[in-house]
Design an enzyme around this catalytic site. Structure first.
Site, PDB file in Angstrom:
ATOM      1  N   HIS A  89      -7.023  -6.462   0.422  1.00 56.13           N
ATOM      2  CA  HIS A  89      -5.911  -5.529   0.273  1.00 56.13           C
ATOM      3  C   HIS A  89      -4.706  -5.975   1.106  1.00 56.13           C
ATOM      4  O   HIS A  89      -3.566  -5.739   0.720  1.00 56.13           O
ATOM      5  CB  HIS A  89      -6.390  -4.134   0.688  1.00 56.13           C
ATOM      6  N   SER A  95       0.836  -1.205   0.000  1.00 55.80           N
ATOM      7  CA  SER A  95       0.000   0.000   0.000  1.00 55.80           C
ATOM      8  C   SER A  95       0.871   1.256   0.000  1.00 55.80           C
ATOM      9  O   SER A  95       1.634   1.473  -0.931  1.00 55.80           O
ATOM     10  CB  SER A  95      -0.963  -0.055   1.193  1.00 55.80           C
ATOM     11  N   ASP A 132      -2.134  14.391  12.860  1.00 54.86           N
ATOM     12  CA  ASP A 132      -2.155  15.708  12.221  1.00 54.86           C
ATOM     13  C   ASP A 132      -1.455  15.668  10.870  1.00 54.86           C
ATOM     14  O   ASP A 132      -1.959  16.201   9.873  1.00 54.86           O
ATOM     15  CB  ASP A 132      -1.495  16.750  13.130  1.00 54.86           C
TER      16      ASP A 132
END
Length: 303
Positions: A284, A129, A225
């Site tokens: 996946h 990924s 963040d």
């Protein structure tokens, strides 16, 4: 004899051990303004010993993951192949430092800094990924560092718009965990809160591996963040004019929609020697769903 080395972080000069601790999450300085290259951070890694004469295997995890995702497979492949095997925490993940920069260019630069210092080039890059895209970019930028490439269920084409990662991050950031809660009760609370947004139990359990207790308070190992700010870049791939002429395997999950037939032309443009292989009945997370098939594919590609 095979053995796990301790978890290390690589200082800017030389090698030195660092115990994996969550008590103080290091924060790396941001890249210099106007600089042409991102500033690398000292990644946390584990190295499994093997023959130094053969290209080592280097595993790169995906978004929200960490190096321990590949522990069992790394150990098995080291035993089966006799090669050195490195597992790495990406920046803002696992035990690696936090940084405001979460671009693929920055993640590639981290590896360009780490791998030569460890004497692990050229290597076989195996990325799942997000880690697969980092591996692709490194191969394109510095082909002399990559003997061959394996991208696991990912392509250099924008990820499906159906992905709910923005909602996952927003849901995680909205959860308030009482300081007096135990780790087990905190994880139960978070699991209940996330169940409204994330129906998959396995996905919630995967995300919960990032919840840790630090100095009596609960926090997330991933830099939420930075992930939120750069998520659009993480779900895409930076345009590149180069090609990588080395061997490349794109190993796909048969039940996954991350890599579509429409992606194949761009894969073959950037990686002319690319092979496509599908693991039936895998989602996946190919290496987690079908570890034996995954390792067999890797071994066959190395032969």
């Amino acid at each position: 004899m095979l053995r796990w080395a301790r978890a290390w972080r690589l200082p800017r000069r030389g090698l030195g051990p660092s115990s994996p601790s969550f008590s103080r999450v290091p924060v790396a300085p941001s890249s210099s303004q106007g600089g042409t290259e991102p500033r690398p951070v000292p990644l946390s890694y584990r190295l499994l010993d093997g023959e130094a004469t053969r290209p080592p295997l280097v595993f790169l995890h995906g978004l929200f993951g960490c190096k321990t995702n590949f522990n069992s497979i790394a150990k098995a492949l080291a035993q089966q192949t006799g090669r050195r095997v490195l597992t790495v925490d990406a920046r803002n993940h696992g035990d690696s430092p936090h940084s405001p920069d979460m671009s693929y260019e920055a993640m590639s630069q981290d590896l360009q800094d780490l791998l030569p210092q460890l004497g692990l080039v050229p290597c076989v890059l195996i990325g799942h990924s997000m880690g697969g895209r980092t591996a692709m970019l490194l191969a394109l930028q510095r082909p002399e560092l990559v003997e061959r490439l394996i991208a696991v269920d990912i392509s250099p084409v924008e990820s499906p718009s159906s992905l709910n990662f923005p909602n996952y991050i927003a849901a995680i950031r909205a959860i308030d965990i009482p300081d007096e809660a135990s780790l087990s009760s905190a994880r139960k609370l978070v699991d209940e809160k996330l169940s409204c947004v994330i129906q998959s139990i396995s996905m919630r359990q995967f995300l919960l591996t990032n919840l840790v207790e630090v100095d009596g308070r609960f926090t997330w190992r991933v830099n939420l963040d930075a992930l939120a700010q750069h998520l659009d870049k993480i779900l895409n791939f930076p345009p590149r004019p180069e090609t990588y002429s080395g061997p490349a395997l794109f190993l796909l999950g048969g039940n996954s929609q991350f890599v579509l037939p429409s992606h194949h032309p761009e894969i073959r443009r950037l990686f002319p020697r690319a092979q496509m292989q599908t693991v039936p009945n895998a989602s996946h997370w190919v290496h987690s769903d079908c570890p034996q098939d995954f390792m067999a594919a890797v071994r066959d590609f190395l032969a």
